[in-house]
Design a protein around this motif. Structure first.
Motif, mmCIF file in Angstrom:
data_model
loop_
_atom_site.group_PDB
_atom_site.id
_atom_site.type_symbol
_atom_site.label_atom_id
_atom_site.label_comp_id
_atom_site.label_asym_id
_atom_site.label_seq_id
_atom_site.Cartn_x
_atom_site.Cartn_y
_atom_site.Cartn_z
ATOM 1 N N ALA A 22 36.699 26.154 80.031
ATOM 2 C CA ALA A 22 35.243 26.074 80.041
ATOM 3 C C ALA A 22 34.831 24.852 80.847
ATOM 4 O O ALA A 22 35.556 23.861 80.900
ATOM 5 C CB ALA A 22 34.706 25.977 78.623
ATOM 6 N N VAL A 23 33.661 24.956 81.451
ATOM 7 C CA VAL A 23 33.089 23.817 82.177
ATOM 8 C C VAL A 23 31.648 23.659 81.723
ATOM 9 O O VAL A 23 30.933 24.642 81.546
ATOM 10 C CB VAL A 23 33.176 23.994 83.710
ATOM 11 C CG1 VAL A 23 32.396 25.203 84.191
ATOM 12 C CG2 VAL A 23 32.706 22.744 84.430
ATOM 13 N N ALA A 32 33.925 22.627 73.787
ATOM 14 C CA ALA A 32 32.769 22.101 74.517
ATOM 15 C C ALA A 32 31.546 22.017 73.607
ATOM 16 O O ALA A 32 30.846 21.004 73.575
ATOM 17 C CB ALA A 32 32.477 22.971 75.737
ATOM 18 N N LYS A 33 31.300 23.071 72.847
ATOM 19 C CA LYS A 33 30.144 23.076 71.939
ATOM 20 C C LYS A 33 30.259 21.974 70.896
ATOM 21 O O LYS A 33 29.273 21.299 70.581
ATOM 22 C CB LYS A 33 30.004 24.444 71.273
ATOM 23 C CG LYS A 33 29.515 25.519 72.220
ATOM 24 C CD LYS A 33 29.396 26.852 71.512
ATOM 25 C CE LYS A 33 28.872 27.935 72.439
ATOM 26 N NZ LYS A 33 28.767 29.240 71.760
ATOM 27 N N ALA A 34 31.445 21.780 70.365
ATOM 28 C CA ALA A 34 31.655 20.728 69.371
ATOM 29 C C ALA A 34 31.425 19.351 69.981
ATOM 30 O O ALA A 34 30.829 18.463 69.351
ATOM 31 C CB ALA A 34 33.064 20.829 68.789
ATOM 32 N N PHE A 35 31.853 19.163 71.211
ATOM 33 C CA PHE A 35 31.652 17.881 71.888
ATOM 34 C C PHE A 35 30.165 17.548 71.998
ATOM 35 O O PHE A 35 29.732 16.440 71.691
ATOM 36 C CB PHE A 35 32.301 17.910 73.275
ATOM 37 C CG PHE A 35 32.071 16.659 74.079
ATOM 38 C CD1 PHE A 35 32.756 15.490 73.787
ATOM 39 C CD2 PHE A 35 31.179 16.656 75.137
ATOM 40 C CE1 PHE A 35 32.548 14.330 74.524
ATOM 41 C CE2 PHE A 35 30.962 15.508 75.880
ATOM 42 C CZ PHE A 35 31.650 14.344 75.578
ATOM 43 N N PHE A 51 36.862 21.652 79.698
ATOM 44 C CA PHE A 51 37.444 21.773 78.365
ATOM 45 C C PHE A 51 38.425 22.936 78.355
ATOM 46 O O PHE A 51 38.367 23.814 79.224
ATOM 47 C CB PHE A 51 36.350 22.076 77.326
ATOM 48 C CG PHE A 51 35.272 21.033 77.236
ATOM 49 C CD1 PHE A 51 35.348 20.015 76.306
ATOM 50 C CD2 PHE A 51 34.167 21.086 78.081
ATOM 51 C CE1 PHE A 51 34.343 19.062 76.211
ATOM 52 C CE2 PHE A 51 33.158 20.129 78.002
ATOM 53 C CZ PHE A 51 33.249 19.118 77.062
ATOM 54 N N ASN A 52 39.261 22.988 77.338
ATOM 55 C CA ASN A 52 40.188 24.119 77.203
ATOM 56 C C ASN A 52 39.477 25.400 76.786
ATOM 57 O O ASN A 52 39.936 26.492 77.109
ATOM 58 C CB ASN A 52 41.308 23.792 76.217
ATOM 59 C CG ASN A 52 42.298 22.809 76.808
ATOM 60 O OD1 ASN A 52 42.514 22.776 78.014
ATOM 61 N ND2 ASN A 52 42.894 21.997 75.959
ATOM 62 N N ILE A 69 22.002 21.124 79.477
ATOM 63 C CA ILE A 69 23.442 21.300 79.275
ATOM 64 C C ILE A 69 23.736 22.785 79.264
ATOM 65 O O ILE A 69 23.222 23.542 78.440
ATOM 66 C CB ILE A 69 23.892 20.654 77.950
ATOM 67 C CG1 ILE A 69 23.570 19.156 77.946
ATOM 68 C CG2 ILE A 69 25.397 20.902 77.735
ATOM 69 C CD1 ILE A 69 23.794 18.480 76.626
ATOM 70 N N GLU A 70 24.581 23.218 80.193
ATOM 71 C CA GLU A 70 25.013 24.617 80.294
ATOM 72 C C GLU A 70 26.526 24.652 80.179
ATOM 73 O O GLU A 70 27.213 23.785 80.732
ATOM 74 C CB GLU A 70 24.588 25.223 81.633
ATOM 75 C CG GLU A 70 23.119 25.124 81.948
ATOM 76 C CD GLU A 70 22.224 26.042 81.115
ATOM 77 O OE1 GLU A 70 22.774 26.988 80.489
ATOM 78 O OE2 GLU A 70 21.029 25.811 81.096
ATOM 79 N N ILE A 71 27.052 25.655 79.488
ATOM 80 C CA ILE A 71 28.508 25.804 79.340
ATOM 81 C C ILE A 71 28.901 27.147 79.931
ATOM 82 O O ILE A 71 28.339 28.187 79.592
ATOM 83 C CB ILE A 71 28.933 25.704 77.858
ATOM 84 C CG1 ILE A 71 28.519 24.330 77.301
ATOM 85 C CG2 ILE A 71 30.433 25.928 77.717
ATOM 86 C CD1 ILE A 71 28.721 24.184 75.805
ATOM 87 N N PHE A 72 29.911 27.112 80.795
ATOM 88 C CA PHE A 72 30.407 28.322 81.463
ATOM 89 C C PHE A 72 31.886 28.492 81.157
ATOM 90 O O PHE A 72 32.607 27.527 80.959
ATOM 91 C CB PHE A 72 30.247 28.177 82.995
ATOM 92 C CG PHE A 72 28.826 28.043 83.446
ATOM 93 C CD1 PHE A 72 28.095 29.164 83.830
ATOM 94 C CD2 PHE A 72 28.206 26.802 83.481
ATOM 95 C CE1 PHE A 72 26.779 29.038 84.243
ATOM 96 C CE2 PHE A 72 26.895 26.665 83.888
ATOM 97 C CZ PHE A 72 26.177 27.785 84.275
ATOM 98 N N GLU A 73 32.316 29.766 81.123
ATOM 99 C CA GLU A 73 33.750 30.026 80.929
ATOM 100 C C GLU A 73 34.263 30.939 82.017
ATOM 101 O O GLU A 73 33.556 31.582 82.712
ATOM 102 C CB GLU A 73 34.025 30.611 79.555
ATOM 103 C CG GLU A 73 33.363 31.926 79.278
ATOM 104 C CD GLU A 73 33.684 32.435 77.877
ATOM 105 O OE1 GLU A 73 34.725 32.057 77.324
ATOM 106 O OE2 GLU A 73 32.880 33.195 77.353
#
Length: 87
Positions: free
Chosen positions: A2-3, A59-62, A53-54, A83-87
């Motif tokens: 994830a980024v 990532a969400k927890a961070f 992240f792995n 903040i956007e998270i991509f996988e």
């Protein structure tokens, strides 16, 4: 993998960078495997941060860590960061 893509404005980049660098251990402990920071070419207080992240859950927890929000405030982040998270 994830980024996360974080966009935010800071009051003063140099002051923000000192705080950002001081929380490197928090990043490692929070699962950040790689990071990079960029400044907008025409607006150096507009910052883009990439964290890797792995997995998405890490990532969400961070980003849910209250110590991270405290560090952002100490660093002079203005307004709510995007903040956007991509996988």
């Amino acid at each position: 993998m994830a980024v996360s893509v974080i966009l935010h404005r800071v009051a003063d980049y140099d002051a923000w960078r000192k705080v950002y660098d001081s929380v490197a251990q928090m990043q490692t402990d929070g699962g950040v495997t790689q990071e990079s920071v960029y400044r907008m070419a025409d607006d150096p207080d507009n910052v883009l941060v990439l964290h890797y992240f792995n997995d998405v859950d890490t990532a969400k927890a961070f980003f849910a860590n209250p110590d991270l929000k405290d560090a952002m405030q100490r660093g002079g982040v203005q307004g709510e960061p995007r903040i956007e998270i991509f996988e």
